[in-house]
Motif scaffolding. Structure first.
Motif, PDB file in Angstrom:
ATOM      1  N   THR A 435       0.994  -1.279  -0.021  1.00  0.00           N
ATOM      2  CA  THR A 435       0.035  -0.045  -0.160  1.00  0.00           C
ATOM      3  C   THR A 435       1.047   1.251  -0.017  1.00  0.00           C
ATOM      4  O   THR A 435       0.608   2.053  -0.592  1.00  0.00           O
ATOM      5  N   VAL A 436       2.139   1.320   0.989  1.00  0.00           N
ATOM      6  CA  VAL A 436       2.997   2.455   0.841  1.00  0.00           C
ATOM      7  C   VAL A 436       3.559   2.607  -0.607  1.00  0.00           C
ATOM      8  O   VAL A 436       3.444   3.785  -1.065  1.00  0.00           O
ATOM      9  N   LEU A 437       3.964   1.688  -0.812  1.00  0.00           N
ATOM     10  CA  LEU A 437       4.673   1.455  -2.460  1.00  0.00           C
ATOM     11  C   LEU A 437       3.829   2.134  -3.385  1.00  0.00           C
ATOM     12  O   LEU A 437       4.205   2.675  -4.624  1.00  0.00           O
ATOM     13  N   ARG A 438       2.632   1.503  -3.518  1.00  0.00           N
ATOM     14  CA  ARG A 438       1.440   2.095  -4.343  1.00  0.00           C
ATOM     15  C   ARG A 438       1.291   3.883  -4.387  1.00  0.00           C
ATOM     16  O   ARG A 438       0.987   4.386  -5.379  1.00  0.00           O
ATOM     17  N   HIS A 439       1.121   4.062  -3.188  1.00  0.00           N
ATOM     18  CA  HIS A 439       0.796   5.533  -2.908  1.00  0.00           C
ATOM     19  C   HIS A 439       1.757   6.505  -2.823  1.00  0.00           C
ATOM     20  O   HIS A 439       1.778   7.664  -2.729  1.00  0.00           O
ATOM     21  N   PHE A 440       3.126   6.142  -2.679  1.00  0.00           N
ATOM     22  CA  PHE A 440       4.130   6.834  -2.083  1.00  0.00           C
ATOM     23  C   PHE A 440       5.531   6.691  -3.034  1.00  0.00           C
ATOM     24  O   PHE A 440       5.720   5.523  -3.059  1.00  0.00           O
ATOM     25  N   VAL A 441       6.119   7.700  -3.438  1.00  0.00           N
ATOM     26  CA  VAL A 441       7.489   7.384  -3.880  1.00  0.00           C
ATOM     27  C   VAL A 441       8.464   7.419  -2.821  1.00  0.00           C
ATOM     28  O   VAL A 441       8.401   8.422  -1.927  1.00  0.00           O
ATOM     29  N   VAL A 442       9.210   6.294  -2.392  1.00  0.00           N
ATOM     30  CA  VAL A 442       9.980   6.149  -1.433  1.00  0.00           C
ATOM     31  C   VAL A 442      11.330   6.859  -1.656  1.00  0.00           C
ATOM     32  O   VAL A 442      11.982   6.200  -2.823  1.00  0.00           O
ATOM     33  N   HIS A 443      11.946   7.659  -1.220  1.00  0.00           N
ATOM     34  CA  HIS A 443      13.340   8.139  -1.510  1.00  0.00           C
ATOM     35  C   HIS A 443      14.514   7.297  -0.985  1.00  0.00           C
ATOM     36  O   HIS A 443      14.282   6.921   0.106  1.00  0.00           O
ATOM     37  N   THR A 444      15.544   7.096  -1.884  1.00  0.00           N
ATOM     38  CA  THR A 444      16.765   6.328  -1.156  1.00  0.00           C
ATOM     39  C   THR A 444      17.503   7.329  -0.387  1.00  0.00           C
ATOM     40  O   THR A 444      17.471   8.699  -0.567  1.00  0.00           O
ATOM     41  N   THR A 445      18.596   6.833   0.230  1.00  0.00           N
ATOM     42  CA  THR A 445      19.480   7.433   1.358  1.00  0.00           C
ATOM     43  C   THR A 445      20.911   6.927   0.975  1.00  0.00           C
ATOM     44  O   THR A 445      20.957   5.751   1.117  1.00  0.00           O
ATOM     45  N   ALA A 446      21.963   7.592   1.259  1.00  0.00           N
ATOM     46  CA  ALA A 446      23.210   7.304   1.433  1.00  0.00           C
ATOM     47  C   ALA A 446      23.748   7.313   2.912  1.00  0.00           C
ATOM     48  O   ALA A 446      24.773   6.869   3.182  1.00  0.00           O
ATOM     49  N   ALA A 447      22.736   7.531   3.833  1.00  0.00           N
ATOM     50  CA  ALA A 447      22.854   7.468   5.410  1.00  0.00           C
ATOM     51  C   ALA A 447      23.441   6.326   5.750  1.00  0.00           C
ATOM     52  O   ALA A 447      23.196   5.228   5.160  1.00  0.00           O
ATOM     53  N   PRO A 448      24.208   6.225   6.740  1.00  0.00           N
ATOM     54  CA  PRO A 448      24.686   5.007   7.392  1.00  0.00           C
ATOM     55  C   PRO A 448      23.523   4.162   8.026  1.00  0.00           C
ATOM     56  O   PRO A 448      22.262   4.776   8.176  1.00  0.00           O
ATOM     57  N   ASP A 449      23.488   2.894   8.094  1.00  0.00           N
ATOM     58  CA  ASP A 449      22.656   1.951   8.552  1.00  0.00           C
ATOM     59  C   ASP A 449      22.337   2.366   9.923  1.00  0.00           C
ATOM     60  O   ASP A 449      23.104   2.650  10.919  1.00  0.00           O
ATOM     61  N   GLU A 450      20.968   2.310  10.293  1.00  0.00           N
ATOM     62  CA  GLU A 450      20.512   2.709  11.371  1.00  0.00           C
ATOM     63  C   GLU A 450      21.222   1.545  12.553  1.00  0.00           C
ATOM     64  O   GLU A 450      21.008   0.400  12.100  1.00  0.00           O
ATOM     65  N   LYS A 451      21.521   1.882  13.561  1.00  0.00           N
ATOM     66  CA  LYS A 451      21.867   0.656  14.594  1.00  0.00           C
ATOM     67  C   LYS A 451      20.866   0.104  15.318  1.00  0.00           C
ATOM     68  O   LYS A 451      19.511   0.315  15.086  1.00  0.00           O
ATOM     69  N   ILE A 452      20.921  -0.956  15.650  1.00  0.00           N
ATOM     70  CA  ILE A 452      19.898  -1.763  16.518  1.00  0.00           C
ATOM     71  C   ILE A 452      19.881  -1.373  17.762  1.00  0.00           C
ATOM     72  O   ILE A 452      20.803  -1.251  18.613  1.00  0.00           O
ATOM     73  N   HIS A 453      18.535  -1.257  18.096  1.00  0.00           N
ATOM     74  CA  HIS A 453      18.135  -0.657  19.413  1.00  0.00           C
ATOM     75  C   HIS A 453      17.169  -1.670  20.215  1.00  0.00           C
ATOM     76  O   HIS A 453      16.153  -2.314  19.473  1.00  0.00           O
ATOM     77  N   SER A 454      17.577  -2.268  21.303  1.00  0.00           N
ATOM     78  CA  SER A 454      16.667  -3.122  22.196  1.00  0.00           C
ATOM     79  C   SER A 454      15.664  -2.333  22.828  1.00  0.00           C
ATOM     80  O   SER A 454      15.842  -1.377  23.607  1.00  0.00           O
ATOM     81  N   ARG A 455      14.388  -2.833  22.723  1.00  0.00           N
ATOM     82  CA  ARG A 455      13.366  -2.273  23.466  1.00  0.00           C
ATOM     83  C   ARG A 455      12.922  -3.164  24.732  1.00  0.00           C
ATOM     84  O   ARG A 455      12.144  -2.926  25.244  1.00  0.00           O
ATOM     85  N   GLY A 456      13.626  -4.098  24.805  1.00  0.00           N
ATOM     86  CA  GLY A 456      13.710  -5.322  25.792  1.00  0.00           C
ATOM     87  C   GLY A 456      13.464  -6.526  25.071  1.00  0.00           C
ATOM     88  O   GLY A 456      14.245  -7.247  25.148  1.00  0.00           O
ATOM     89  N   VAL A 457      12.170  -6.961  24.762  1.00  0.00           N
ATOM     90  CA  VAL A 457      12.089  -8.155  24.001  1.00  0.00           C
ATOM     91  C   VAL A 457      12.556  -7.972  22.524  1.00  0.00           C
ATOM     92  O   VAL A 457      12.974  -8.746  22.057  1.00  0.00           O
TER      93      VAL A 457
END
Length: 477
Positions: A435-457
């Motif tokens: 649904t998102v892909l059909r209704h929006f153009v998603v821009h790419t980025t050269a930003a570094p990968d987001e780090k992994i964050h623990s929410r507990g589980v």
């Protein structure tokens, strides 16, 4: 449009033959090989190696970073290790897919539900609290609303909730997708569970998100030995639960009073009408616990995976281009492959476990005594070079084709305790992403990968899975 099933969603390789026929079957030979308990206890205990760190250091390292600790120890000592873990105590950690298969296919009289488990926060009536026969009977009641025709009926809900949430999304500026995905998946599961919208569901929308956030953090910590008061984290969790129970009591009465009660297809109505083989029914308190389990487990992990999917595809233009091309068709093979690869490379739930009930339990060459926990290190399995060449790379192509994923692919756990909502979650992720892909153009980025964050589980993108979107003048398809 209807989704194309992927092989692992009906995978039987980790499933033992049950007594009630609920789960898919594997051969009796497999079960005989897998269920290697030693009732006589004649073989002496033989535990795998592990770190020589003091118990306190092991527990602290695991509490601070499960992934780093397990990764470091398995690299040094091998794919099966002994550790003393917070909450679970003396444990064996498994990062070998064949041994994971053996564990998950074992007789539930020999190894059962890990102790303690999420029932500490979800309640004693939750499926997480049950074991052996009680667990099988409960799963049989929970399975129908999350398979077959029922799932097909939810596809419209998934699309509607995505479009409703997307109305407020900004264009041309980066924003976090995690919280919007949380709202989409919560609203979708609320509508699937209760069958309609209304004031009561608005109350649950206020209660559930902070409860899930707090409960996820407390679930990996020991329960205090005394009451710390209503302003403590456990006291606040209890207050959320009190508010939740009051809302559920009203909703149950409303559903029971509905003239169309017998024909309703929402989860609550189905559970209220369901009976066990002996004619008995779930108590209202058990239903409340089970609904809380569905609401909690049914939205946080799915939303986290979706946020990771956006974080991944914005950094892989070739993947995004292919997804956009497919979104304008009725196909979903590549989108399914992208979801599976996201679950592999950014594992949201990193372990599944069992508790040894028999005097000893033979796991490969090891003999583990009663009272030990055995946890399967899912993230380590997902990064095995033997099964996923170039495992660090994000490559949906590895999941294309008719072959089954390797034994080491376990995003929903395995065996009789495999997530009952796996199909529901998979279809939801497929429809939301489409649904998102059909209704929006998603821009790419050269930003570094987001780090992994623990929410507990669960593990989520540290920056929330940020994306930049632009509305399409004309939706695809």
């Amino acid at each position: 449009m209807w989704y194309q099933p992927v092989p692992y969603l009906t995978d039987d390789r980790y499933t033992a033959v049950p007594r009630d026929g609920l789960e898919d079957h594997v051969s009796q030979t497999t079960i005989s090989d897998a269920s290697a308990s030693s009732e006589s206890g004649t073989r002496p205990v033989k535990l795998p190696p592990g770190p020589r760190w003091p118990t306190f250091v092991q527990g602290l390292a695991y509490a601070v970073s499960r992934t780093w600790t397990v990764g470091r120890v398995t690299r040094r000592h091998g794919d099966v290790i002994s550790m003393t873990l917070p909450v679970f105590g003396k444990s064996v950690v498994v990062a070998d897919p064949q041994l994971a298969k053996q564990l998950f296919a074992a007789n539930t009289d020999d190894v059962g539900n890990i102790q303690p488990n999420l029932s500490r926060v979800l309640g004693p009536g939750s499926v997480f609290a049950l074991d052996r026969t009680d667990h099988r009977r409960r799963r049989k009641l929970l399975t129908p609303p999350f398979h077959g025709k029922s799932i097909k009926n939810y596809e419209r809900i998934f699309e509607e909730e995505t479009l409703r949430e997307a109305e407020s999304w900004p264009e041309g500026v980066a924003f976090e997708t995690l919280e919007p995905m949380m709202r989409i998946t919560l609203n979708a599961i609320l509508r699937a569970v209760f069958g309609a919208d209304g004031e009561r569901l608005d109350e649950l929308r206020e209660i559930i998100p902070p409860w899930v956030t707090l409960g996820s953090r407390l679930a990996v910590l020991p329960v205090p030995g005394r009451n710390l008061g209503r302003f403590s984290p456990w006291g606040r969790l209890a207050e959320y639960r009190r508010q939740y129970d009051a809302v559920i009591d009203h909703l149950v009465e409303e559903v029971k009073a509905d003239p169309d009660f017998d024909s309703r297809d929402d989860v609550l109505a189905i559970l209220l009408r369901s009976t066990y083989e002996d004619g008995g029914a779930m108590s209202q308190r058990d239903i409340a616990d089970e609904l809380l389990t569905l609401l909690a487990a049914g939205h946080e992990t799915t939303a986290s995976t979706l946020a990771w999917a956006f974080e991944r595809i914005t950094r892989h233009p070739d993947v995004l281009t292919r997804l956009e091309s497919e979104a304008g068709t009725d196909g979903n093979e590549y989108r399914q492959a992208t979801i599976l690869e996201t679950q592999r490379v950014r594992t949201v739930i990193d372990f599944a476990g069992r508790h040894v009930h028999s005097p000893t339990f033979e796991l490969g060459e090891w003999v583990i005594p009663r009272g030990y926990s055995i946890t399967v290190a899912i993230r380590e399995l997902h990064n095995r070079e033997q099964d996923f060449p170039g495992a660090d790379a994000f490559d949906p192509q590895r999941f294309l084709g008719d072959g089954r994923p390797p034994l080491s692919f376990l995003p929903f756990g395995g065996g009789t305790r495999r997530c009952v909502g796996a199909v529901f979650a998979n279809v939801e992720m497929d429809v939301v992403l489409r649904t998102v892909l059909r209704h929006f153009v998603v821009h790419t980025t050269a930003a570094p990968d987001e780090k992994i964050h623990s929410r507990g589980v669960a593990y989520t993108p540290k920056a929330g899975g940020r994306v930049v979107l632009r509305r399409r003048a004309t939706p695809l398809a």
